[in-house]
Design an enzyme around this catalytic site. Structure first.
Site, PDB file in Angstrom:
ATOM      1  CD  GLU A 259     -45.706 -41.218  -9.422  1.00 22.05           C
ATOM      2  OE1 GLU A 259     -45.990 -41.864 -10.457  1.00 22.05           O
ATOM      3  OE2 GLU A 259     -45.616 -39.983  -9.397  1.00 22.05           O
ATOM      4  CD  GLU A 311     -55.411 -40.061 -10.066  1.00 22.31           C
ATOM      5  OE1 GLU A 311     -55.184 -38.847 -10.096  1.00 22.31           O
ATOM      6  OE2 GLU A 311     -54.528 -40.926  -9.874  1.00 22.31           O
ATOM      7  CE  LYS A 314     -52.605 -39.597 -14.259  1.00 25.84           C
ATOM      8  NZ  LYS A 314     -51.581 -40.286 -13.469  1.00 25.84           N
ATOM      9  CD  GLU A 319     -50.629 -42.800 -17.332  1.00 23.93           C
ATOM     10  OE1 GLU A 319     -50.735 -42.102 -16.314  1.00 23.93           O
ATOM     11  OE2 GLU A 319     -49.710 -43.620 -17.508  1.00 23.93           O
TER      12      GLU A 319
END
Ligand SMILES: *[C@@H]1O[C@H](CO)[C@@H](O)[C@H](O)[C@H]1NC(C)=O
Ligand SMILES: *[C@@H]1O[C@H](CO)[C@@H](O)[C@H](O)[C@H]1NC(C)=O
Ligand SMILES: *[C@@H]1O[C@H](CO)[C@@H](O)[C@H](O)[C@H]1NC(C)=O
Length: 338
Positions: A259, A311, A314, A319
């Site tokens: 990542e 997303e 999250k 985040e």
């Protein structure tokens, strides 16, 4: 008039294309699925293909995603859930069961890497990593997958020291775990997966770390370490991991970056589309140039950008904002040629 207008459309298009990048086989994107508004797996895999993304990392098995990956030609990194690492370490039959459920039915999927957990070193599951990798390797061999690399996932909280890069060293506890992990990796010619985020040290110390250094656009090399010069923070962080590996006599272990990325919102002026675009486009150029890092010049490294989508399940703030795409598949900023 018409031809002038066509010319200007052509030039505009050419300019847009010139600022976007085509991907080699070293760059992948994480398919994080912590959202309740994401496209169907079929549409996601179509988007990967349309954008020329050849590597995909999936954090845990999902039958619909694996089904959609069949015949796609995409190279897949599939993780196990962190909870499953201890279970898989408990016996080869537990590993067989996992492989029979999640791998065997998908013979038309290219499983390039199987990753035991995500960021389990440092952490409580870390002590199970080596036995789990061993059992997983055996289970894969028993269904004929001899080339799939089995690894586990490290993150930089496991370093007691990382600056300058040559001072990179594991904490004592992590060093003990990593001695076994690296013995397995060396024996099986597999890389260690490490998550490397220059964003976090920059965000916690923007007064001392130059933004240009974090975004691969420094004209100078602000860090000199012995004979090595660093003009970007990513290389300095990666080399700190290599230094730590060398200190446990595992300098021959290669890395795959599981990542990295830059968020577009959630932290004031540090997070915006310009910085995220600069980071990811310069990262791609850097990796694809094949220059390696100062400690490992010329060594190719596979890198997974985090992440495909914003997303919404999250934690609020930064985040939720790492995506290259909104859930409606519109690009958050122009990066890839789709
Ligand atoms: C994917 O796997 C198939 C079957 O093993 C193989 O023929 C093909 O070359 C692989 N594709 C890539 C991109 O590795
Ligand atoms: C690392 O790899 C090189 C080249 O294959 C080899 O000569 C060297 O002995 C290895 N080092 C260790 C510590 O295994
Ligand atoms: C996709 O979603 C983004 C963010 O909500 C929005 O700004 C954009 O207009 C949407 N695009 C389309 C084509 O609906």
């Amino acid at each position: 008039m018409a031809s002038l207008r066509n010319l200007s459309i052509f030039l505009t298009l050419a300019l847009i294309l010139a600022t976007q990048v085509a991907l080699s086989t070293s760059i992948g994107v994480n398919y994080g699925r912590n959202g309740d508004n994401l496209p169907s797996p079929q549409n996601v895999i179509s988007l990967y293909k349309k954008c020329g993304i050849k590597l995909l990392r999936l954090f845990e098995p999902n039958p619909d995603v694996l089904e959609a990956l069949k015949g796609s030609g995409i190279e897949v990194s599939l993780g196990t859930r962190n909870d499953d690492v201890k279970v898989i370490a408990s016996s080869v039959s537990a590993a067989n069961q996992w492989v029979n459920t999640n791998i065997a039915p998908y013979s038309q999927v290219n499983f390039t890497w199987i990753v035991l957990g995500n960021e389990i070193i440092p952490g409580a599951e870390g002590v199970f990593a080596t036995q789990a990798m061993q059992n997983m390797k055996e289970a894969l061999i028993s269904i004929g997958l001899t080339n799939t690399k089995v690894t586990t996932s490290f993150f930089l909280a496991g370093l007691a020291s990382s600056y300058p890069p040559s001072a990179g060293a594991f904490t004592d506890e992590v060093a003990e775990v990593m001695k076994d992990v690296t013995a397995f990796l060396l024996q099986n010619d597999a890389p260690l997966m490490a998550n490397v985020y220059p964003y976090f040290p920059y965000a916690s110390n923007p007064a001392e770390i130059k933004l240009d250094y974090a975004l691969f656009q420094s004209k100078v090399a602000p860090v000199t370490d012995g004979s090595l010069k660093y003009d970007n923070l990513f290389d300095a962080m990666v080399d700190a991991v290599y230094s730590a590996l060398e200190k446990i006599d595992a300098g021959n272990v290669s890395l795959v970056i599981g990542e990295t990325g830059w968020p577009t919102a959630g932290n004031g002026a540090i997070t915006n589309t310009e910085n995220a675009k600069a980071y990811n486009s310069n990262l791609i150029k850097h990796v694809e140039s094949g220059v390696g890092t100062p400690k490992r010049p010329g060594q190719n490294i596979d890198v997974f950008i985090f992440a495909m989508f914003n997303e919404n399940l999250k934690a609020a703030g930064v985040e939720q904002n790492w995506g290259l795409f909104y859930p409606n598949t519109t690009a958050v900023y122009p990066l890839l040629q789709c």
